[in-house]
Enzyme design. Structure first.
Site: not given
Ligand code: IMP
Length: 431
Positions: A14, A17, A41-42, A225
């Site tokens: 977040d 990017k 989520g971009h 991420q």
């Molecule tokens: P997962 O990727 O859904 O397995 O989640 C694992 C961790 O990564 C959690 O803390 C999510 O909140 C975090 N996470 C996954 N994708 C994003 C993103 O695009 N932005 C921020 N945090 C993310």
């Protein structure tokens, strides 16, 4: 000279990017995703219209850009097709410019069910995942039982393997997690349709991306991420399941390390985190609330409220090293506008006086105390400033201090959500 540039998040995702990729994509011929899935989520704001992308590279809004989903990305066909449809409804010709690697592992509905069941069963130890099935999909890749996109085109074999995989997943769901199984027949019917709809998009993306490089065109790799969520180097086990750092480009697209020219690291002027896990500079006070409100800190994928805190230069320095960041982008500078004093975490200390030795795992980060430097705020609006000369003196001092602490220049400063609200201090990223 053409360049191959990687854009990565330097913290817990977040960082903004999407906006930076969209901006740099003006000069690129190709934008390539290399890891993650529809957990990302971009958010992009173009002409005041907000677009949220999850799987499709943020270059898609530029008509001249070819977009690629590399083999390191786990793909949910239904999420991908929905996103294509949504963009098409906005008049964007996605299908002519998007290619998906045949080697992408598929996110199945049973992966989603497993992700959610596991989180529900984990109680206090839950990770706070996005619930999109990303972890289980990567597990199946490492276990060498994934169904990959290209497999769908040998349908009889794929069908058998999906049935086998569902038998295993449903066993876990029913007998270990004690929840409802997922209907395999429905999935087979859906996937037969998805395969046909996706067929024209499935390509040898590796060869296509190298083609851009060989023709002397600029290529942009878009991270999802952030560094602190990297499965190896982040705050394990509270991480995502992919290599979010620049090294992920090589394995996630087949683009070797010597071809990479620049690594752009993106960080907000403060810090946020969604989900569980250590967050040394977290603020549970009025300032934290101020960041959440002024920065509109709600997840683009799940809508969850983000945890907020001060900029953490110790964690960011770790991100500089693991990514070999050559230029930084500092986003959301304007969110600091109303603060009288601004803090930057410049060191970690253990309460027993032991030195911090760069162990960024959960246990170690829970035991450290952040040490702060305090700077004067500027108490005036920097929103939508595009010229560095118009920034208040204190804001420039803040930017310089970040550069000094991280020993990397800040090439781009973002002062608002719009594409135009950007100060470009270094326009050589693609020159
Ligand atoms: P997962 O990727 O859904 O397995 O989640 C694992 C961790 O990564 C959690 O803390 C999510 O909140 C975090 N996470 C996954 N994708 C994003 C993103 O695009 N932005 C921020 N945090 C993310």
């Amino acid at each position: 000279m053409a360049k191959n540039v990687v854009v990565v998040g330097m913290a817990w995702g977040d960082e903004g990017k999407g906006k930076i990729v969209d901006l740099l994509a003006e000069k690129a011929s190709a934008v390539v995703r290399f890891q993650g899935g529809h957990n990302a989520g971009h958010t992009l704001v173009v002409n005041n219209v907000k677009q949220i992308l999850h799987l499709i590279p943020s270059g898609i809004l530029h008509e001249h850009v070819q977009c690629y989903i590399g083999n390191g990305v786990v793909v949910s066909p239904s999420a991908l097709l929905d996103e294509i449809k949504q963009l098409e409804e906005h008049g964007i010709n996605v299908r002519a410019r998007l290619s998906v690697s045949h080697a992408c592992p598929i996110v199945l509905p049973s992966h989603i069910a497993l992700d959610q069941a596991r989180e529900a069963k984990s109680g206090d130890r839950k990770i706070g995942t996005t619930g999109r099935g990303i972890g289980p999909a990567y597990e199946d890749k490492a276990a060498r039982r994934s169904i990959r996109i290209g497999d769908l085109y040998q349908w009889d074999d794929a069908k058998e393997r999906i049935v086998d995989l569902f038998a295993y997943h449903n066993f876990l769901l029913q007998h270990y997690y004690e929840v409802e199984p997922v209907d395999v027949e429905e999935t087979l019917a859906d996937f037969a349709r998805f395969a046909v709809e996706m067929r024209p998009l499935v390509k040898d993306t590796l060869a296509a991306v190298h083609g851009h490089r060989e023709r002397g065109e600029n290529v942009l790799f878009e991270g999802a991420q952030g560094a602190m969520l990297d499965v190896d180097l982040g705050t394990f086990p509270y991480v995502t399941s992919s290599s979010t750092s620049a090294g992920g480009v090589c394995t996630g697209t087949g683009f070797g390390p010597r071809y990479i020219d620049e690594v752009v690291g993106v960080t907000k002027a403060y810090a946020t985190r969604v989900g569980e896990g250590a967050f040394p500079t977290e603020l549970q006070d009025e300032t934290g609330k101020y960041f959440a409100e002024k920065g509109n800190e709600f997840g683009a994928t799940t809508g969850r409220e983000r945890r907020c805190g001060w900029l953490d230069a110790v964690a960011l320095k770790h991100a500089v090293h693991m990514n070999s960041v050559s230029t930084m982008c500092l986003t959301k500078l304007d969110v600091l506008d109303s603060l009288e004093k601004i803090r930057i975490c410049s060191a970690y200390e253990f309460s027993n006086g032991q030195a911090f030795r760069g162990e960024f795992g959960e246990r170690s980060l829970r035991a450290i105390e952040p040490k702060y430097e305090e700077l004067d705020g500027w108490m005036e609006s920097t929103e939508d400033i595009v010229d560095v000369g118009e920034l208040p003196e204190e804001a420039i001092k803040f930017v310089h201090r970040v550069e000094d602490l991280l020993e990397v220049p800040v090439g781009i400063v973002s002062t608002g959500a719009n594409r135009a609200a950007t100060i470009v201090r270094d326009d050589t990223i693609f020159n």
